[in-house]
Write an enzyme that holds these catalytic residues in place. Structure first.
Site, short mmCIF file in Angstrom:
data_model
loop_
_atom_site.label_atom_id
_atom_site.label_comp_id
_atom_site.label_asym_id
_atom_site.label_seq_id
_atom_site.Cartn_x
_atom_site.Cartn_y
_atom_site.Cartn_z
N SER A 50 0.82 -1.21 0.00
CA SER A 50 0.00 0.00 0.00
C SER A 50 0.86 1.26 0.00
O SER A 50 2.06 1.22 0.30
CB SER A 50 -0.91 0.02 1.23
OG SER A 50 -0.15 0.25 2.40
N ASP A 84 -1.41 -0.89 -3.76
CA ASP A 84 -2.75 -0.69 -3.24
C ASP A 84 -2.96 0.72 -2.69
O ASP A 84 -2.05 1.32 -2.11
CB ASP A 84 -3.01 -1.71 -2.12
CG ASP A 84 -4.49 -1.84 -1.78
OD1 ASP A 84 -5.31 -1.82 -2.71
OD2 ASP A 84 -4.80 -1.95 -0.58
N HIS A 85 -4.17 1.23 -2.88
CA HIS A 85 -4.61 2.51 -2.30
C HIS A 85 -3.65 3.65 -2.58
O HIS A 85 -3.19 4.34 -1.66
CB HIS A 85 -4.82 2.35 -0.79
CG HIS A 85 -6.17 1.81 -0.44
ND1 HIS A 85 -7.35 2.43 -0.79
CD2 HIS A 85 -6.53 0.67 0.20
CE1 HIS A 85 -8.38 1.71 -0.37
NE2 HIS A 85 -7.91 0.63 0.21
N ASP A 106 -6.84 5.35 -5.86
CA ASP A 106 -7.92 5.71 -4.96
C ASP A 106 -8.20 7.21 -4.99
O ASP A 106 -7.50 8.00 -4.39
CB ASP A 106 -7.55 5.29 -3.53
CG ASP A 106 -8.72 5.42 -2.56
OD1 ASP A 106 -9.77 5.94 -2.97
OD2 ASP A 106 -8.58 4.99 -1.41
N ASN A 228 -9.37 -8.22 -0.20
CA ASN A 228 -8.19 -7.60 0.40
C ASN A 228 -8.14 -7.88 1.90
O ASN A 228 -9.11 -7.64 2.62
CB ASN A 228 -8.22 -6.09 0.19
CG ASN A 228 -7.86 -5.69 -1.22
OD1 ASN A 228 -7.91 -6.49 -2.14
ND2 ASN A 228 -7.49 -4.44 -1.40
N THR A 231 -5.27 -6.31 8.12
CA THR A 231 -5.21 -6.16 9.58
C THR A 231 -5.12 -7.49 10.30
O THR A 231 -4.38 -7.64 11.28
CB THR A 231 -6.43 -5.37 10.08
OG1 THR A 231 -6.44 -4.08 9.46
CG2 THR A 231 -6.38 -5.19 11.60
#
Length: 287
Positions: A50, A84-85, A106, A228, A231
């Protein structure tokens, strides 16, 4: 085996009507644990880095991406690399040189028209380089900024968004939240099905760590393809480190990073096995 593309992994999962896991990489131990877990499950996997992870590594994407690519090349299962993101256009433009085949751009924090314009430009740039581009419509809660709690994705708006931007996959807001440490989110399976029927591209579920097993099975059966997960890996990683460091004389990081890596592998193996099962009670709802 050689590094494969995210598009190939997603296409196969979609054809088989199963989910594919995309797991967040923060450290080399994360990447090693994810690949080992995928090998144990005998399933393809997407390693994703990310923008926040890049910031953690002092703004450098290439070193961690190179390590992940080396692991992928030696893996016994198909592995792809995904960024990602991404909100920073400069970082987006590093993707091709980092050996990645896909990126999630994003712009969901912008209003609809601005999101369309920014995402269309990102998709055009990506497609000119043979890259798969994922975008987000609606707002997945759980983080500040782009991920503040907001409305769920509207199927009609999603269809218009995909047509206007040309994106290859779409992350949707259907009840999950980022950064959840408990698995208490409740997904709207009916909305997922409506979204699946409204758009021609694969759907992506963000914030999947907070979703219980049966709910994830139902989401895949309803139309989610890419799942996805981040965490829940860190929960296992940190728990193993804490337990090992209960021995006050321990100073060798290998002694606590090895069980942390093993904890990641265990979660990945279990989650990939879960996603490949689907939910036979809901398969008939798919066209």
């Amino acid at each position: 085996m050689p590094l494969v593309t995210t598009q190939a992994i997603i296409d196969e999962a979609r054809a088989r009507r199963v989910g594919v896991g995309a797991f967040n990489v923060i450290t080399l131990e994360h990447a090693e644990g994810i690949v080992a877990g995928a090998e144990q499950a005998g399933a393809p996997v997407i390693l994703q880095i990310s923008e926040n992870a890049v910031k953690f590594h002092r703004g450098q994407l290439a070193p961690l991406a190179a390590a992940a690519a080396a692991l992928a090349a030696q893996a016994a299962v198909p592995v792809s690399l995904h960024l990602d993101h991404v909100e920073d256009t400069a970082l987006l433009h590093q993707v091709a040189d980092a050996g990645m085949s896909s990126v999630m751009f994003d712009a969901s924090h912008l209003d609809y028209d601005a999101n369309v314009a920014a995402t269309r430009a990102a998709a055009e740039w990506a497609h000119a380089r043979g890259l798969h581009l994922e975008a987000e419509l609606g707002k997945v809660g759980g983080k500040d900024g782009a991920h503040a709690p907001g409305v769920r994705t509207d199927p009609g708006e999603a269809a218009a968004f995909v047509a206007a931007t040309g994106v290859d996959s779409l992350a949707v807001a259907v009840g999950s939240s980022h950064a959840m440490t408990t698995r208490t989110a409740r997904l709207d399976h009916e909305l997922i099905t409506r979204l699946r029927d409204a758009v021609p591209v694969p759907l992506v579920l963000h914030g999947s760590s907070g979703v219980a097993d049966q709910d994830l099975r139902g989401a895949v059966a309803a139309g989610i393809v890419k799942v996805n997960i981040g965490t829940i890996l860190n929960v296992a990683f940190t728990a193993a480190v804490r337990e090992t460091l209960a021995e006050p004389s321990l100073v060798d990081p290998r002694k606590y990073l090895a069980p942390a890596r093993a904890g990641v592998s265990e979660v990945v193996q279990r989650m990939l096995s879960l996603l490949s099962e689907g939910d036979s009670s809901m398969v008939e709802t798919r066209p």
